[in-house]
Enzyme design. Sequence first.
Site, PDB file in Angstrom:
ATOM      1  N   PRO A 125       0.827  -1.247  -0.098  1.00  0.00           N
ATOM      2  CA  PRO A 125       0.196   0.042   0.223  1.00  0.00           C
ATOM      3  C   PRO A 125       0.680   1.331  -0.014  1.00  0.00           C
ATOM      4  O   PRO A 125       0.340   2.309  -0.642  1.00  0.00           O
ATOM      5  CB  PRO A 125      -0.731  -0.037   1.292  1.00  0.00           C
ATOM      6  N   ARG A 238      10.573  -5.995 -18.352  1.00  0.00           N
ATOM      7  CA  ARG A 238       9.846  -4.439 -18.789  1.00  0.00           C
ATOM      8  C   ARG A 238       9.768  -4.579 -20.107  1.00  0.00           C
ATOM      9  O   ARG A 238       8.831  -3.766 -20.713  1.00  0.00           O
ATOM     10  CB  ARG A 238      10.968  -3.441 -18.149  1.00  0.00           C
ATOM     11  N   GLY A 342     -15.958   7.055 -32.976  1.00  0.00           N
ATOM     12  CA  GLY A 342     -17.099   7.568 -32.491  1.00  0.00           C
ATOM     13  C   GLY A 342     -17.514   6.754 -31.403  1.00  0.00           C
ATOM     14  O   GLY A 342     -16.741   5.860 -30.859  1.00  0.00           O
ATOM     15  N   GLU A 366       4.486  -2.370 -13.352  1.00  0.00           N
ATOM     16  CA  GLU A 366       6.156  -2.890 -13.162  1.00  0.00           C
ATOM     17  C   GLU A 366       6.865  -1.568 -13.376  1.00  0.00           C
ATOM     18  O   GLU A 366       8.029  -1.404 -14.299  1.00  0.00           O
ATOM     19  CB  GLU A 366       6.312  -4.102 -14.434  1.00  0.00           C
TER      20      GLU A 366
END
Length: 399
Positions: A125, A238, A342, A366
Amino acid sequence: MTTPFALEPHQRQWCAELRALAAEQLRPLASEGTPGRVNRPLVAALGDLGLLARVFPAEGPVRAMDLCLLRESLAAECTEAETALALQGLGAYPVALSGTAEQRARLLPEVVAGRAVAAFALSEPDAGSDAAALSLRADADGPGRWRLTGEKCWISNAPEADFCTVFARTTAGAGARGVTAFAVPADRPGLTGAPLDMLSPHPIGTLVFDGVPVTGDDLLGEADGGFRVAMRTLNLFRPSVGAFAVGMAQAALDAAVRHAGERQAFGGPLKDLQAVSHQLAEMATRTEAARLLVYAAAATYDASASGAGAGAAGVASSSAMAKLLATETAQYVVDAAVQLHGARALRRGHLLEHLYREVRAPRIYEGASEVQRTIIAKELYRGRAGASDGAASQEGENR
């Protein structure tokens, strides 16, 4: 689009086969899953089709280029299949990288077969982008024994994973040098969790550790050496996050080109309007630029892994550049494709509505875009310092 400059004919053929496989066999399984939850039949199919075996090849570590081509091709046809494969790889790669022979023999065959679901439990957190600030404690409980106490958040495949690669603090106040990696089975006493309802339809949740016991048998690598395990894993994955983004961008571009050629407006097809054709050209150019940078980063990683490359610094910088450009580009291309379509693209169930929700998360996962820019900038100055030191050394020798 694939680029002959970057890919060999057999690689282009493999990408075409992967896209067909994803469209014909994986997409139907994905559509039957519940958004935000682990789709076990889909994971099992990835195992049955041998795709997870490509992430964990028997002959040695996966090549970054193979991983990128795999993720890009799957993402272009079925993002759910791509994500399921990538999360298996991310969660279990630390075992392949740093696990003992016993750990690898026990866990990896189950992952490769699609029978066991893995999770990569790094974020907390209050420790997302700043991964070295972990607070989940691994308190000593005797020789070679610890108890994990704390919480993990934003964890892919949580809480449904069968085991988690968990990064915990074993030495207080030591920053990145005080983190240890453990492979923790989901049935350990004291381990609970809950799913999170996210914008993107990925299986993500929390994990709560209430004195969860772990031992040396669960240790991945050395005590206090877990941060390096995490970073080596992320350096590989990555560029392939960038490949995931390129696949989504290509899917959006393909949809936009089809729509512009078929949609009649103002007396002709949309593609005949200069504003539209120029927009498509910009989308295609940015997508191809991102693709080439991803391939370059993968090649840099593979060259470094084989001992022929520029080393860890070059890998970190090129990986960060690839993820940054590709994820930002995909956001732009998908948004532009929605605009060209649209209101129809805003309807629930439309491909672009799906991609619009999918494409936002990789700019954060990441390592957020801001983190990638920080890595790139640090490597720029590291390079300048190295060049300055080299120049000074050479000047001294000349004297």
